[in-house]
Motif scaffolding. Sequence first.
Motif, short mmCIF file in Angstrom:
data_model
loop_
_atom_site.label_atom_id
_atom_site.label_comp_id
_atom_site.label_asym_id
_atom_site.label_seq_id
_atom_site.Cartn_x
_atom_site.Cartn_y
_atom_site.Cartn_z
N ASN A 202 0.87 -1.17 0.00
CA ASN A 202 0.00 0.00 0.00
C ASN A 202 0.91 1.23 0.00
O ASN A 202 1.71 1.41 0.92
CB ASN A 202 -0.89 -0.02 1.25
CG ASN A 202 -1.76 1.23 1.38
OD1 ASN A 202 -1.27 2.34 1.44
ND2 ASN A 202 -3.06 1.03 1.44
N MET A 347 -10.11 -3.01 -0.87
CA MET A 347 -10.34 -1.73 -0.21
C MET A 347 -9.20 -1.36 0.72
O MET A 347 -8.88 -0.18 0.90
CB MET A 347 -11.65 -1.79 0.58
CG MET A 347 -12.89 -2.05 -0.25
SD MET A 347 -13.19 -0.78 -1.50
CE MET A 347 -13.61 0.62 -0.46
N LEU A 348 -8.55 -2.35 1.31
CA LEU A 348 -7.48 -2.10 2.26
C LEU A 348 -6.18 -1.66 1.60
O LEU A 348 -5.44 -0.83 2.15
CB LEU A 348 -7.21 -3.38 3.06
CG LEU A 348 -6.13 -3.35 4.14
CD1 LEU A 348 -6.55 -2.44 5.29
CD2 LEU A 348 -5.83 -4.76 4.63
N ARG A 351 -5.40 2.66 -3.46
CA ARG A 351 -5.70 4.07 -3.23
C ARG A 351 -7.00 4.43 -3.94
O ARG A 351 -7.19 4.11 -5.12
CB ARG A 351 -4.56 4.95 -3.74
CG ARG A 351 -3.28 4.78 -2.90
CD ARG A 351 -3.49 5.31 -1.49
NE ARG A 351 -2.47 4.84 -0.56
CZ ARG A 351 -1.84 5.62 0.32
NH1 ARG A 351 -2.11 6.91 0.38
NH2 ARG A 351 -0.95 5.10 1.15
N GLN A 360 -8.54 7.87 3.45
CA GLN A 360 -7.15 7.44 3.52
C GLN A 360 -6.71 7.21 4.97
O GLN A 360 -6.03 6.23 5.28
CB GLN A 360 -6.25 8.47 2.86
CG GLN A 360 -4.79 8.05 2.76
CD GLN A 360 -4.63 6.73 2.01
OE1 GLN A 360 -5.30 6.50 1.01
NE2 GLN A 360 -3.77 5.86 2.51
N GLN A 363 -8.10 3.93 6.21
CA GLN A 363 -7.34 2.82 5.64
C GLN A 363 -6.03 2.62 6.40
O GLN A 363 -5.64 1.49 6.74
CB GLN A 363 -7.06 3.06 4.16
CG GLN A 363 -6.42 1.90 3.43
CD GLN A 363 -6.07 2.23 2.00
OE1 GLN A 363 -5.13 3.00 1.76
NE2 GLN A 363 -6.83 1.69 1.07
N GLU A 366 -6.69 1.04 9.73
CA GLU A 366 -7.00 -0.38 9.59
C GLU A 366 -5.72 -1.20 9.44
O GLU A 366 -5.57 -2.26 10.05
CB GLU A 366 -7.92 -0.60 8.39
CG GLU A 366 -8.26 -2.05 8.09
CD GLU A 366 -9.15 -2.68 9.16
OE1 GLU A 366 -9.25 -3.92 9.19
OE2 GLU A 366 -9.75 -1.94 9.97
#
Length: 389
Positions: A202, A347-348, A351, A360, A363, A366
């Motif tokens: 990510n 989703m995790l 972007r 953001q 995320q 999470e």
Amino acid sequence: MRTQVAIIGSGPSGLLLGQLLSNAGIDNIILDRVDRDYILGRIRAGVLEVGAVQMLGKAGAGERMHEEGLIHDGFDLSFSGRRHRIHLKDLTGTSVMVYGQTELTRDLMDHREATGGLTIYNAEAVTPHDFDGVRPYVTYKKDGVTHRVDCDFIAGCDGYHGVCRASVQDKGIQSFEKVYPFGWLGILADVPPVHHELIYANHARGFALCSQRSHTRSRYYVQVPLTDKVEQWSDEAFWDELRRRVPDDVAQALVTGPSIEKSIAPLRSFVAEPLRFGALFLVGDAGHIVPPTGAKGLNLAASDVHYLFEGLREHYGEESTAGIDAYSGRALKRIWKAERFSWSMTMLLHRFPADGEFGQKVQEAELDYLSSSHAAQTAMAENYVGLPY
């Protein structure tokens, strides 16, 4: 021509179902509109759940997979400048197998040929008939001649764009779909993997994935807008972008080389309900699509085959329709859990500019929670290695 089960589509789900049926003494024929070389030329996923590995072994076609496949006991998540390993083996007691879908398909093809199974390639205009009546059959053209295959059941293993799902569009089928606002630009290259396990990244510039097919062949992806064209991306531009999105130590260790395949795949989630229409059953991509983030596409096809094979075996061996009557419900229950997991991973890790700064921050929170919670990691690991059939 007469058979018990006519299988439309000779991808992994059709071949796996056909081999299991043949092993159980249930006659079947596989029909496909293209030839063997075309099917083997398609590049697909390569992470197998424990259930899929067991299914291939049950079919008798798992020997090469166990010799050449790569057992992965975990994978890495990269975010906020750090890496965190998800210990699949420690958290669940099991692992996943990395083995290319092309090789798996080749193994099933070779085993079917060796055991005398009939596959008819280059079958034009394959069409299922009377599957909601009492005498189902399939027609096709070969060398300009129309042929008919009478059967008890038809297994639609011919993918999202195949004739089987199209044949039930006016029979009460319901579709559920989510389209994601980006795609994956992927390349396949004959270079050693940058890491012995997968790395999901990510990054502020977008998602990236470092994966592999063998000790000498690697598969890499980066998130790109749907407006991008593969022609815009040279190999050099791809490698540069990948380096920007992975940790520095990974970027420095990356071995680059010319791509042998390069493409952009859009991401979407899709489920059709139900999966049974009389004597016709939808299997694999004919009934559902998942984004590749959770590595569930091929694995869901294998679980569909499990439920359908058990139902057909029960029908012919015990003269009971309980299994085939329950096929759609059993398969969909597992499908929706895999859809949920694939959606959550997507989703995790990607972007979503439209979600703004709040989205953001959520995320990032999470990911931080996941890295510090044994319970959250266990839930991710259980889903990644595959829920029980």
